[in-house]
Design an enzyme around this catalytic site. Structure first.
Site, PDB file in Angstrom:
ATOM      1  N   CYS A   1       0.860  -1.189   0.000  1.00 53.31           N
ATOM      2  CA  CYS A   1       0.000   0.000   0.000  1.00 53.31           C
ATOM      3  C   CYS A   1       0.892   1.234   0.000  1.00 53.31           C
ATOM      4  O   CYS A   1       2.031   1.200   0.466  1.00 53.31           O
ATOM      5  CB  CYS A   1      -0.975   0.011   1.167  1.00 53.31           C
ATOM      6  N   CYS A   2       0.362   2.289  -0.545  1.00 54.74           N
ATOM      7  CA  CYS A   2       1.024   3.587  -0.531  1.00 54.74           C
ATOM      8  C   CYS A   2      -0.025   4.608  -0.146  1.00 54.74           C
ATOM      9  O   CYS A   2      -0.930   4.287   0.626  1.00 54.74           O
ATOM     10  CB  CYS A   2       1.676   3.867  -1.887  1.00 54.74           C
ATOM     11  N   TRP A   3       0.057   5.819  -0.656  1.00 58.73           N
ATOM     12  CA  TRP A   3      -0.868   6.857  -0.219  1.00 58.73           C
ATOM     13  C   TRP A   3      -2.296   6.587  -0.651  1.00 58.73           C
ATOM     14  O   TRP A   3      -3.189   6.489   0.175  1.00 58.73           O
ATOM     15  CB  TRP A   3      -0.405   8.232  -0.689  1.00 58.73           C
TER      16      TRP A   3
END
Length: 146
Positions: A82-84
């Site tokens: 996951c990222c932003w």
């Protein structure tokens, strides 16, 4: 609009996406079960991680994955990246790097943004809290039904 794509081609496309993507709700349910069957890797910067992250996630910034993954991740355990959020492809790049390194991997669509917008637990140095639900993302007390 071009409607020449066959139903079989569309089905193959969507099946492929589901094989490499998961969503915030499914990740949350798996983590809550106590036996998720994967490790969640947050690929954001240290500053972003400090602002809040999913409890239990592993912090491994995207640019450091190639050099650190072997020491920090068990290749026998699948990874969810996951990222932003949906406006960022950091989780996609991280998933590609991990796949090339031999890890089984999926991307959490929606990223940390939608995790927080859905009012799921967020951890900071002060502890764990639940942000208010964004009614445009996850209407309070309702499920999208999917």
């Amino acid at each position: 609009m071009d409607w020449t794509t066959t139903p079989a081609d569309a089905a193959a496309h969507f099946a492929r996406r589901l094989a490499v993507e998961t969503d915030v709700s499914d990740v949350h349910a798996a983590l809550e079960s106590g036996r998720p069957g994967f490790v969640l890797v947050d690929t954001r910067s240290a500053e972003s991680w400090a602002q809040g992250h999913v409890p239990g996630a592993v912090h491994l910034p995207g640019g450091e994955i190639a050099g650190r993954a072997a020491a920090e991740l068990d290749p026998a355990v699948p990874v969810v990246t996951c990222c932003w959020g949906p406006g960022c492809n950091g989780a996609t790049r991280a998933a590609l790097t991990l796949a090339r390194l031999g890890y089984r991997v999926r991307e959490m669509i929606g990223g940390f943004e939608y995790w927080a917008r859905e009012g799921l637990p967020v951890e900071t140095a002060e502890g764990i809290a639940r942000p208010d639900v964004d009614p445009l993302t996850a209407p309070a007390g309702l499920s999208c039904g999917c």
